[in-house]
Design an enzyme around this catalytic site. Sequence first.
Site, PDB file in Angstrom:
ATOM      1  N   PRO A   1     -29.305  10.039  19.621  1.00  0.00           N
ATOM      2  CA  PRO A   1     -28.011   9.742  20.268  1.00  0.00           C
ATOM      3  C   PRO A   1     -26.977   9.400  19.197  1.00  0.00           C
ATOM      4  O   PRO A   1     -26.827   8.254  18.790  1.00  0.00           O
ATOM      5  CB  PRO A   1     -28.346   8.529  21.146  1.00  0.00           C
ATOM      6  CG  PRO A   1     -29.484   7.858  20.449  1.00  0.00           C
ATOM      7  CD  PRO A   1     -30.263   8.927  19.750  1.00  0.00           C
TER       8      PRO A   1
ATOM      9  N   ASP B   1     -26.854   7.404  13.893  1.00  0.00           N
ATOM     10  CA  ASP B   1     -27.792   7.245  15.003  1.00  0.00           C
ATOM     11  C   ASP B   1     -27.504   5.900  15.662  1.00  0.00           C
ATOM     12  O   ASP B   1     -27.683   4.840  15.049  1.00  0.00           O
ATOM     13  CB  ASP B   1     -29.222   7.292  14.460  1.00  0.00           C
ATOM     14  CG  ASP B   1     -30.271   7.288  15.563  1.00  0.00           C
ATOM     15  OD1 ASP B   1     -29.947   6.879  16.690  1.00  0.00           O
ATOM     16  OD2 ASP B   1     -31.418   7.688  15.289  1.00  0.00           O
ATOM     17  N   HIS B   2     -27.057   5.948  16.916  1.00  0.00           N
ATOM     18  CA  HIS B   2     -26.646   4.715  17.594  1.00  0.00           C
ATOM     19  C   HIS B   2     -27.835   3.809  17.918  1.00  0.00           C
ATOM     20  O   HIS B   2     -27.643   2.661  18.332  1.00  0.00           O
ATOM     21  CB  HIS B   2     -25.894   5.056  18.890  1.00  0.00           C
ATOM     22  CG  HIS B   2     -24.675   4.208  19.098  1.00  0.00           C
ATOM     23  ND1 HIS B   2     -24.687   2.836  18.941  1.00  0.00           N
ATOM     24  CD2 HIS B   2     -23.403   4.534  19.455  1.00  0.00           C
ATOM     25  CE1 HIS B   2     -23.483   2.355  19.190  1.00  0.00           C
ATOM     26  NE2 HIS B   2     -22.679   3.361  19.505  1.00  0.00           N
ATOM     27  N   ARG B   3     -29.055   4.302  17.715  1.00  0.00           N
ATOM     28  CA  ARG B   3     -30.210   3.448  17.937  1.00  0.00           C
ATOM     29  C   ARG B   3     -30.421   2.462  16.787  1.00  0.00           C
ATOM     30  O   ARG B   3     -30.973   1.381  16.978  1.00  0.00           O
ATOM     31  CB  ARG B   3     -31.473   4.299  18.111  1.00  0.00           C
ATOM     32  CG  ARG B   3     -31.456   5.213  19.314  1.00  0.00           C
ATOM     33  CD  ARG B   3     -32.659   6.157  19.289  1.00  0.00           C
ATOM     34  NE  ARG B   3     -32.652   7.027  18.120  1.00  0.00           N
ATOM     35  CZ  ARG B   3     -33.591   7.927  17.851  1.00  0.00           C
ATOM     36  NH1 ARG B   3     -34.624   8.073  18.677  1.00  0.00           N
ATOM     37  NH2 ARG B   3     -33.510   8.683  16.774  1.00  0.00           N
TER      38      ARG B   3
ATOM     39  N   CYS C   1     -28.020   1.215  14.694  1.00  0.00           N
ATOM     40  CA  CYS C   1     -26.931   0.252  14.507  1.00  0.00           C
ATOM     41  C   CYS C   1     -25.855   0.492  15.550  1.00  0.00           C
ATOM     42  O   CYS C   1     -25.832   1.530  16.212  1.00  0.00           O
ATOM     43  CB  CYS C   1     -26.340   0.352  13.098  1.00  0.00           C
ATOM     44  SG  CYS C   1     -25.428   1.870  12.788  1.00  0.00           S
TER      45      CYS C   1
END
Length: 497
Positions: free
Chosen positions: A290, A467-469, A471
């Site tokens: 994501p 990658d929004h997972r 940070c």
Amino acid sequence: MPQVFEFKLPDLGEGLTEAEIVRWLVEVGDVVAIDQPVVEVETAKAMVEVPCPYGGVVTARFGEEGTELPVGEPLLTVAVGSEALGSVGLAGSDAGAGAVVSTVGSGAGSDGAGSGSGSGAGEAEASGNVLVGYGTGAPVARRRRVRPEAMAAPVAVHVTAAAPAAVPDAVPGPVAVVSPLVRKLARQHDLDLRQLAGSGPDGLIMRADVESAIRAVTERAAAPTPASAAVSVPELVSEPTSLPPVQPSASPVQPLAAQPAASPAVERIPLRGVRGAVADKLARSRREIPDATCWVDADATELMAARSAMNSAGGPAAGPKVSVLALLARICTAALARFPELNSTVDLEAREIVRLPEVHLGFAAQTERGLVVPVVRDAQARNAESIGAEIARLTEAARTGRLTPAELTGGTFTLNNYGVFGVDGSTPIINHPEAAMLGVGRIVPKPWVHEGELAVRQVVQLSLTFDHRVCDGGTAGGFLRYVADCVEQPAVLLRTL
């Protein structure tokens, strides 16, 4: 009786399962030495010359140039033994006549002697090394062709078994081609590269030479054939009064409709090799990660001035010039030290974020084989000059297609300089399984407010896809802001050196 050994396509490492045959380096009937390269293959990672672990006479080849072979499939067979020179015409067609067949390749032949041939000529003529696609260290001997006259006496003993295979009188010399794309283009259009005169250095055949030859062949095929005889049209000669009056037509005469031009054929390009590997990785990145992107415009005037000062200091004896890409890479390593979240990967099975201690910095490079990402190892321990030298070395290897799989894998963060294509911005796709990629646009003069006044400054757009997972936006924004501050004020970087 000579023994015939079967050499299978070995495991080339890095999880590769197949390879495309680009060019055979030997032909049936050639005498090869132990560990002599016999074929050049292209994998999804690099171009590799595969050495043969046996010394003897090539009796058969499997696969034409341009075909793909899975790892473990037969590549060629070699007749080994004192009688190999005499029975080369028989070994390829009747290996069962007293010959012992052994295999070397993926998962087989790790002892180099194959199965069941632990003594005799087979053991003496095999290297015994496990192959991973880069040779086993023995010096390469010049190949020689077995002449028919050299085979005449020994073959007479086996005359009832089979007739000797015809062997050409001479081996064609190597083709002056470096780029695999040029070879593939010639194969697709059935061009003989040996008939072309190269326009490159030392007669090197370039892509433009092949494209010019293709155009010439196409023009010759499309040229209209002259009419074999003139068409005679009967002349109507009569008095006007003898012609019947012309009656007006009920509907206007329609002209003959022009025949539609034949539509060009649909071209299908296989997704394999480098292009296939890139497609798989990008699709996986979009499917699993994501991602989000943030960007900022930065005034790079001071960075360009600092680079000029670095390269002018010390004169010619100072060594190679420091590139803008090297400076940006050094800025990235400093930023990753402050924001280690972006130098990580995600373990889906364990549901963990794995922060990595070393920065293996990848940089995107466009080559004739497609987009590749060479990796500068341990970039966090290098200065700008060392990073620049390594980037130059890897770039040259990428252009010549000589990057090894190890030089193309293991990256933890990627720097993408798409400004070389003359564009300002982009939203790069993360190089899976990394957590972020920094994109750099072109540096161009633009109006900019500097110290309260409007001025023309060197401006660049920086974009970070992350990658929004691993940070949130605050961490990503902090990283990008630090990079922009170092670009605008290189002295900021001095505090971390």
